[in-house]
Design a protein around this motif. Structure first.
Motif, PDB file in Angstrom:
ATOM      1  N   LYS A  36       0.811  -1.236   0.000  1.00  0.00           N
ATOM      2  CA  LYS A  36       0.000   0.000   0.000  1.00  0.00           C
ATOM      3  C   LYS A  36       0.839   1.279   0.000  1.00  0.00           C
ATOM      4  N   GLY A  37       2.031   1.209   0.581  1.00  0.00           N
ATOM      5  CA  GLY A  37       2.924   2.379   0.576  1.00  0.00           C
ATOM      6  C   GLY A  37       3.315   2.733  -0.849  1.00  0.00           C
ATOM      7  N   HIS A  38       3.758   1.718  -1.593  1.00  0.00           N
ATOM      8  CA  HIS A  38       4.116   1.947  -2.998  1.00  0.00           C
ATOM      9  C   HIS A  38       2.882   2.398  -3.789  1.00  0.00           C
ATOM     10  N   ALA A  39       1.742   1.769  -3.477  1.00  0.00           N
ATOM     11  CA  ALA A  39       0.500   2.096  -4.207  1.00  0.00           C
ATOM     12  C   ALA A  39       0.188   3.584  -4.090  1.00  0.00           C
ATOM     13  N   SER A  40       0.452   4.150  -2.905  1.00  0.00           N
ATOM     14  CA  SER A  40       0.130   5.571  -2.715  1.00  0.00           C
ATOM     15  C   SER A  40       1.013   6.448  -3.618  1.00  0.00           C
ATOM     16  N   LEU A  41       2.263   6.017  -3.813  1.00  0.00           N
ATOM     17  CA  LEU A  41       3.173   6.775  -4.685  1.00  0.00           C
ATOM     18  C   LEU A  41       2.716   6.676  -6.145  1.00  0.00           C
ATOM     19  N   ILE A  42       2.333   5.463  -6.539  1.00  0.00           N
ATOM     20  CA  ILE A  42       1.924   5.233  -7.935  1.00  0.00           C
ATOM     21  C   ILE A  42       0.645   6.036  -8.233  1.00  0.00           C
ATOM     22  N   LYS A  43      -0.279   5.972  -7.266  1.00  0.00           N
ATOM     23  CA  LYS A  43      -1.546   6.709  -7.424  1.00  0.00           C
ATOM     24  C   LYS A  43      -1.272   8.205  -7.573  1.00  0.00           C
ATOM     25  N   LYS A  44      -0.388   8.706  -6.721  1.00  0.00           N
ATOM     26  CA  LYS A  44      -0.056  10.137  -6.749  1.00  0.00           C
ATOM     27  C   LYS A  44       0.569  10.512  -8.102  1.00  0.00           C
ATOM     28  N   SER A  45       1.421   9.643  -8.606  1.00  0.00           N
ATOM     29  CA  SER A  45       2.048   9.914  -9.899  1.00  0.00           C
ATOM     30  C   SER A  45       0.991   9.918 -11.010  1.00  0.00           C
ATOM     31  N   ALA A  46       0.110   8.929 -10.960  1.00  0.00           N
ATOM     32  CA  ALA A  46      -0.927   8.835 -12.009  1.00  0.00           C
ATOM     33  C   ALA A  46      -1.859  10.046 -11.974  1.00  0.00           C
ATOM     34  N   GLU A  47      -2.073  10.595 -10.759  1.00  0.00           N
ATOM     35  CA  GLU A  47      -2.916  11.802 -10.645  1.00  0.00           C
ATOM     36  C   GLU A  47      -2.190  13.041 -11.151  1.00  0.00           C
ATOM     37  N   THR A  48      -0.856  13.059 -10.955  1.00  0.00           N
ATOM     38  CA  THR A  48      -0.071  14.266 -11.248  1.00  0.00           C
ATOM     39  C   THR A  48       0.399  14.305 -12.700  1.00  0.00           C
ATOM     40  N   CYS A  49       0.670  13.139 -13.261  1.00  0.00           N
ATOM     41  CA  CYS A  49       1.355  13.067 -14.566  1.00  0.00           C
ATOM     42  C   CYS A  49       0.466  12.408 -15.626  1.00  0.00           C
ATOM     43  N   ASP A  50       0.851  12.604 -16.882  1.00  0.00           N
ATOM     44  CA  ASP A  50       0.115  11.931 -17.962  1.00  0.00           C
ATOM     45  C   ASP A  50       0.475  10.446 -18.025  1.00  0.00           C
ATOM     46  N   LYS A  51       1.741  10.165 -17.755  1.00  0.00           N
ATOM     47  CA  LYS A  51       2.226   8.785 -17.862  1.00  0.00           C
ATOM     48  C   LYS A  51       3.062   8.436 -16.639  1.00  0.00           C
TER      49      LYS A  51
END
Ligand code: AMP
Length: 283
Positions: A36-51
């Protein structure tokens, strides 16, 4: 749909296409065994970036000779699933040979060495060469993926500080986004290494976050003397844990401090059985 890529060449081809289309790219470097820790980073990236590119690479250069490199959990299929659920576009999972060539030899490669003053404390004191390995692999990933943003967890506070400094010192055109620590509901900071713990050890490990929360509580009640806070926290720690450090660090200068104020990093490392765990809070 998440695509898994194993070669640098293939990733760079994809990145080039994205750059030509003007896409903003986010990178989430990990060693896999995603949670879940990694998931939060991935989610944040997907929200912030196009890819979003998630790298999954158990990096040999950041492990010491007597550390857990060979037993570190490798769960690529599950990792791809978690990355997909959190809207990653690519999982980049290179082999060690792909990253470092055929005859891997840390003594015969160019390393990126973070400042001595940052490395010579907390985890760096016992994990000799660890942050050289981290800075080197992150530099390589930055050069390969050319992200606009890169996402790092506050869980590894010293690593985060070092990466931010490296980006500034070496002029990487990348914005580093710190992400908060994700914890189990009982307070335990989630870590890939928690898998090593027995049920009984997990209970004992809980006292690590409890010690930090105790410090936070007393600080909020007005106690600012580091030694007093240290002494109180020690009474909360399970007696079977082997404390490596519990340090109070000014999070602006990254120097030890005797008086706690806002933005003091309280960082702890303790061994539960043979498992080394880290956690921290920022006041
Ligand atoms: P690792 O795979 O352990 O190298 O971690 C990859 C990234 O995930 C690093 O930036 C870590 O700080 C971050 N991370 C690991 N655990 C957590 C957590 N519990 N909460 C937030 N970030 C985390």
């Amino acid at each position: 749909m998440t695509t898994t890529i194993h070669t640098i060449n293939e990733l760079q081809t994809q990145i080039k296409t994205w750059k030509n289309s003007g896409f903003v790219i986010g990178l989430v470097p990990t060693m896999g065994a995603l949670h879940k820790g990694h998931a939060s980073l991935i989610k944040k990236s997907a929200e912030t970036c196009d890819k979003t590119v998630v790298s999954v690479f158990v990096n040999p250069t950041q492990f010491g000779a007597n550390e857990d490199f060979s037993k570190y959990p490798r769960t690529l299929d599950k990792d791809i699933q978690l990355a997909e659920e959190n809207n990653a576009d690519i999982v980049f999972a290179p082999s060690s040979e792909e990253m470092y060539g055929k005859n891997y030899n840390k003594d015969f490669m160019t390393l990126v060495c973070p400042p001595y003053d940052l490395v010579n404390q907390l985890c760096g004191k016992t994990r000799i060469g660890h942050f050289d390995g981290v800075a080197t692999v992150v530099t390589k990933l930055f050069n390969i993926a050319q992200p606009d943003y890169a996402f790092f967890g506050q869980k590894d506070a010293q690593q985060l500080y070092i990466i931010k400094k490296m980006v500034k010192d070496l002029n990487f055109p990348i914005k580093i986004i710190p992400c908060p620590i994700i914890r189990e509901s009982n307070g335990l900071a989630i870590s890939s290494r928690n898998q090593y713990l027995t049920q009984e050890e997990k209970q004992k490990a809980l006292s690590i976050s409890k010690a930090l929360f105790t410090i936070q509580k007393y600080y909020e009640q007005g106690i600012t003397d580091a030694q007093t806070l240290f002494d109180t926290a020690i009474t909360v720690l399970d007696k079977d844990l082997e404390l490596e450090y519990l340090n109070f660090i000014d999070y602006e200068t990254f120097k030890k401090t005797d008086i706690i104020k806002q933005h003091t990093l309280v960082a702890i490392c303790a061994k539960v059985g043979s498992t080394r765990l880290i956690d921290n809070i920022i006041t």
